[in-house]
Design a protein around this motif. Structure first.
Motif, PDB file in Angstrom:
ATOM      1  N   GLU A 226     -20.382 -29.103  -5.226  1.00 55.33           N
ATOM      2  CA  GLU A 226     -19.743 -27.794  -5.077  1.00 55.33           C
ATOM      3  C   GLU A 226     -20.705 -26.666  -5.413  1.00 55.33           C
ATOM      4  O   GLU A 226     -20.739 -25.637  -4.734  1.00 55.33           O
ATOM      5  N   VAL A 227     -21.502 -26.839  -6.463  1.00 49.08           N
ATOM      6  CA  VAL A 227     -22.495 -25.819  -6.820  1.00 49.08           C
ATOM      7  C   VAL A 227     -23.471 -25.614  -5.675  1.00 49.08           C
ATOM      8  O   VAL A 227     -23.820 -24.481  -5.327  1.00 49.08           O
ATOM      9  N   ALA A 228     -23.904 -26.703  -5.054  1.00 46.19           N
ATOM     10  CA  ALA A 228     -24.841 -26.591  -3.934  1.00 46.19           C
ATOM     11  C   ALA A 228     -24.206 -25.835  -2.769  1.00 46.19           C
ATOM     12  O   ALA A 228     -24.866 -24.997  -2.121  1.00 46.19           O
ATOM     13  N   LYS A 229     -22.939 -26.101  -2.488  1.00 47.90           N
ATOM     14  CA  LYS A 229     -22.249 -25.386  -1.412  1.00 47.90           C
ATOM     15  C   LYS A 229     -22.158 -23.895  -1.716  1.00 47.90           C
ATOM     16  O   LYS A 229     -22.375 -23.050  -0.842  1.00 47.90           O
ATOM     17  N   ILE A 230     -21.811 -23.564  -2.962  1.00 43.50           N
ATOM     18  CA  ILE A 230     -21.678 -22.159  -3.341  1.00 43.50           C
ATOM     19  C   ILE A 230     -23.026 -21.457  -3.274  1.00 43.50           C
ATOM     20  O   ILE A 230     -23.139 -20.328  -2.779  1.00 43.50           O
ATOM     21  N   ARG A 231     -24.063 -22.108  -3.757  1.00 41.99           N
ATOM     22  CA  ARG A 231     -25.394 -21.503  -3.717  1.00 41.99           C
ATOM     23  C   ARG A 231     -25.859 -21.249  -2.294  1.00 41.99           C
ATOM     24  O   ARG A 231     -26.543 -20.265  -2.009  1.00 41.99           O
ATOM     25  N   ALA A 232     -25.497 -22.150  -1.379  1.00 40.54           N
ATOM     26  CA  ALA A 232     -25.946 -22.016   0.006  1.00 40.54           C
ATOM     27  C   ALA A 232     -25.153 -20.971   0.783  1.00 40.54           C
ATOM     28  O   ALA A 232     -25.611 -20.481   1.819  1.00 40.54           O
ATOM     29  N   ALA A 233     -23.963 -20.613   0.286  1.00 37.72           N
ATOM     30  CA  ALA A 233     -23.063 -19.742   1.035  1.00 37.72           C
ATOM     31  C   ALA A 233     -23.361 -18.265   0.781  1.00 37.72           C
ATOM     32  O   ALA A 233     -23.633 -17.852  -0.347  1.00 37.72           O
ATOM     33  N   ASP A 234     -23.288 -17.500   1.846  1.00 36.01           N
ATOM     34  CA  ASP A 234     -23.309 -16.036   1.738  1.00 36.01           C
ATOM     35  C   ASP A 234     -21.886 -15.498   1.603  1.00 36.01           C
ATOM     36  O   ASP A 234     -21.680 -14.412   1.070  1.00 36.01           O
ATOM     37  N   LEU A 235     -20.937 -16.277   2.130  1.00 32.99           N
ATOM     38  CA  LEU A 235     -19.535 -15.867   2.151  1.00 32.99           C
ATOM     39  C   LEU A 235     -18.671 -17.024   1.667  1.00 32.99           C
ATOM     40  O   LEU A 235     -18.807 -18.151   2.155  1.00 32.99           O
ATOM     41  N   LEU A 236     -17.801 -16.745   0.710  1.00 31.38           N
ATOM     42  CA  LEU A 236     -16.830 -17.715   0.203  1.00 31.38           C
ATOM     43  C   LEU A 236     -15.442 -17.261   0.632  1.00 31.38           C
ATOM     44  O   LEU A 236     -15.042 -16.132   0.349  1.00 31.38           O
ATOM     45  N   ILE A 237     -14.703 -18.143   1.320  1.00 30.67           N
ATOM     46  CA  ILE A 237     -13.333 -17.838   1.736  1.00 30.67           C
ATOM     47  C   ILE A 237     -12.401 -18.827   1.048  1.00 30.67           C
ATOM     48  O   ILE A 237     -12.574 -20.045   1.179  1.00 30.67           O
ATOM     49  N   LEU A 238     -11.433 -18.306   0.318  1.00 30.93           N
ATOM     50  CA  LEU A 238     -10.474 -19.129  -0.415  1.00 30.93           C
ATOM     51  C   LEU A 238      -9.109 -19.034   0.248  1.00 30.93           C
ATOM     52  O   LEU A 238      -8.583 -17.928   0.441  1.00 30.93           O
ATOM     53  N   HIS A 239      -8.533 -20.193   0.605  1.00 26.17           N
ATOM     54  CA  HIS A 239      -7.205 -20.240   1.214  1.00 26.17           C
ATOM     55  C   HIS A 239      -6.257 -20.964   0.268  1.00 26.17           C
ATOM     56  O   HIS A 239      -6.507 -22.119  -0.096  1.00 26.17           O
ATOM     57  N   PHE A 240      -5.168 -20.306  -0.091  1.00 33.15           N
ATOM     58  CA  PHE A 240      -4.218 -20.936  -1.011  1.00 33.15           C
ATOM     59  C   PHE A 240      -2.883 -20.199  -1.003  1.00 33.15           C
ATOM     60  O   PHE A 240      -2.825 -19.009  -0.676  1.00 33.15           O
ATOM     61  N   PRO A 241      -1.804 -20.897  -1.394  1.00 35.16           N
ATOM     62  CA  PRO A 241      -0.514 -20.239  -1.589  1.00 35.16           C
ATOM     63  C   PRO A 241      -0.368 -19.763  -3.028  1.00 35.16           C
ATOM     64  O   PRO A 241      -1.096 -20.210  -3.913  1.00 35.16           O
ATOM     65  N   ILE A 242       0.573 -18.883  -3.232  1.00 36.90           N
ATOM     66  CA  ILE A 242       0.962 -18.510  -4.593  1.00 36.90           C
ATOM     67  C   ILE A 242       2.101 -19.431  -5.012  1.00 36.90           C
ATOM     68  O   ILE A 242       3.136 -19.513  -4.346  1.00 36.90           O
ATOM     69  N   TRP A 243       1.891 -20.138  -6.124  1.00 43.80           N
ATOM     70  CA  TRP A 243       2.907 -21.019  -6.707  1.00 43.80           C
ATOM     71  C   TRP A 243       3.175 -20.546  -8.131  1.00 43.80           C
ATOM     72  O   TRP A 243       2.254 -20.452  -8.941  1.00 43.80           O
ATOM     73  N   TRP A 244       4.420 -20.281  -8.456  1.00 42.44           N
ATOM     74  CA  TRP A 244       4.755 -19.842  -9.810  1.00 42.44           C
ATOM     75  C   TRP A 244       3.834 -18.711 -10.284  1.00 42.44           C
ATOM     76  O   TRP A 244       3.249 -18.746 -11.352  1.00 42.44           O
ATOM     77  N   PHE A 245       3.686 -17.712  -9.397  1.00 43.05           N
ATOM     78  CA  PHE A 245       2.997 -16.468  -9.742  1.00 43.05           C
ATOM     79  C   PHE A 245       1.509 -16.667 -10.033  1.00 43.05           C
ATOM     80  O   PHE A 245       0.907 -15.903 -10.791  1.00 43.05           O
ATOM     81  N   GLY A 246       0.919 -17.649  -9.416  1.00 41.66           N
ATOM     82  CA  GLY A 246      -0.512 -17.885  -9.556  1.00 41.66           C
ATOM     83  C   GLY A 246      -0.975 -18.889  -8.519  1.00 41.66           C
ATOM     84  O   GLY A 246      -0.173 -19.396  -7.720  1.00 41.66           O
TER      85      GLY A 246
END
Length: 249
Positions: A81-101
């Motif tokens: 995961e660290v390698a993926k983050i280091r290589a990325a210029d753009l991070l896109i996070l997809h998720f629902p809100i569950w119990w206010f988080g």
């Protein structure tokens, strides 16, 4: 060329979250390399603990992460995961809100994958963080109406619910863009509302390519720079208040 990492957090592969993440990955592929982390499909372990490391004695997560990062002994799933983050210029996070988080799976990814000593450090954080120059976008769904998660809504202000994640990304150096939010995403729509819901979701997926293509002009989610704080880390008199989380005492 923009390298992109798409992280998604939903246990159902046919969910809207998963489809939306695939739409982001497909759109981003036109601009560069795309890596993905489907956390549930990967079986990502969100619970940080001592037995995941070559460690004995008292478990101090920050110190253990830092030592493992320096020695090159991070658990393989974290190193990846660290390698993926280091290589990325753009991070896109997809998720629902569950119990206010966010789902616990995504919070655990933040706890574990944003490794101390690799993606932040005591002297390398915020504007000086290792991820400075990278951008992050949150694509979020809620089950409630948009009105219910506004500043006066009974579900609570969605921007405040998202603020801790945004600030964690800023801590690592990311520039956080204004989030994309889709509301009333749930499995309780009945005909004829169900058909209208399906059409609306299809439109969101079709428009995701335009969202990704337009990120260069998307507003940044404003936050106070380090120059707005004194030597003790308190907001300076006269500095703007950009969030209820950081305000004048």
């Amino acid at each position: 060329m923009t390298n992109t990492l798409v992280v998604s957090a939903h246990p159902e592969p046919d969910s809207f979250t998963a489809a939306w993440a695939r739409a982001s990955a497909e759109a981003a592929a036109g601009a560069g390399d795309v890596a993905t982390s489907d956390l549930y499909a990967m079986g990502f372990d969100p619970a940080e603990r001592a037995e995941l490391y070559r460690h004995e004695g008292r478990f101090d997560p920050l110190r253990v992460q830092e030592a493992a990062a320096a020695a090159g002994t991070l658990p393989p799933e974290l190193a990846a995961e660290v390698a993926k983050i280091r290589a990325a210029d753009l991070l896109i996070l997809h998720f629902p809100i569950w119990w206010f988080g966010p789902p616990a799976m995504l919070k655990g990814w933040f706890d574990r994958a944003l490794v101390h000593g690799a993606l932040h450090a005591v002297e390398r954080r915020f504007e000086d963080g290792p991820c400075a120059g990278k951008r992050a976008l949150m694509c979020v769904s809620t089950g409630c109406r948009a009105e219910e998660c506004g500043p006066d809504g009974r579900e609570g202000d969605l921007r405040l619910l998202l603020w801790p994640l945004a600030h964690a990304l800023r801590y690592c150096g990311f520039t956080v863009l204004e989030p994309v939010c889709v509301h009333e995403v749930h499995g309780y729509h009945e005909a004829p509302a169900r058909d209208a819901f399906a059409a609306r979701i299809a439109c969101v997926l079709e428009q995701q390519a335009a969202v990704i293509d337009g990120l260069a002009s998307r507003p940044v989610w404003a936050s106070n720079p380090s120059s707005d704080f004194d030597s003790l880390g308190r907001l300076l008199p006269g500095a703007p208040v950009l969030s209820p989380f950081i305000r004048h005492a």
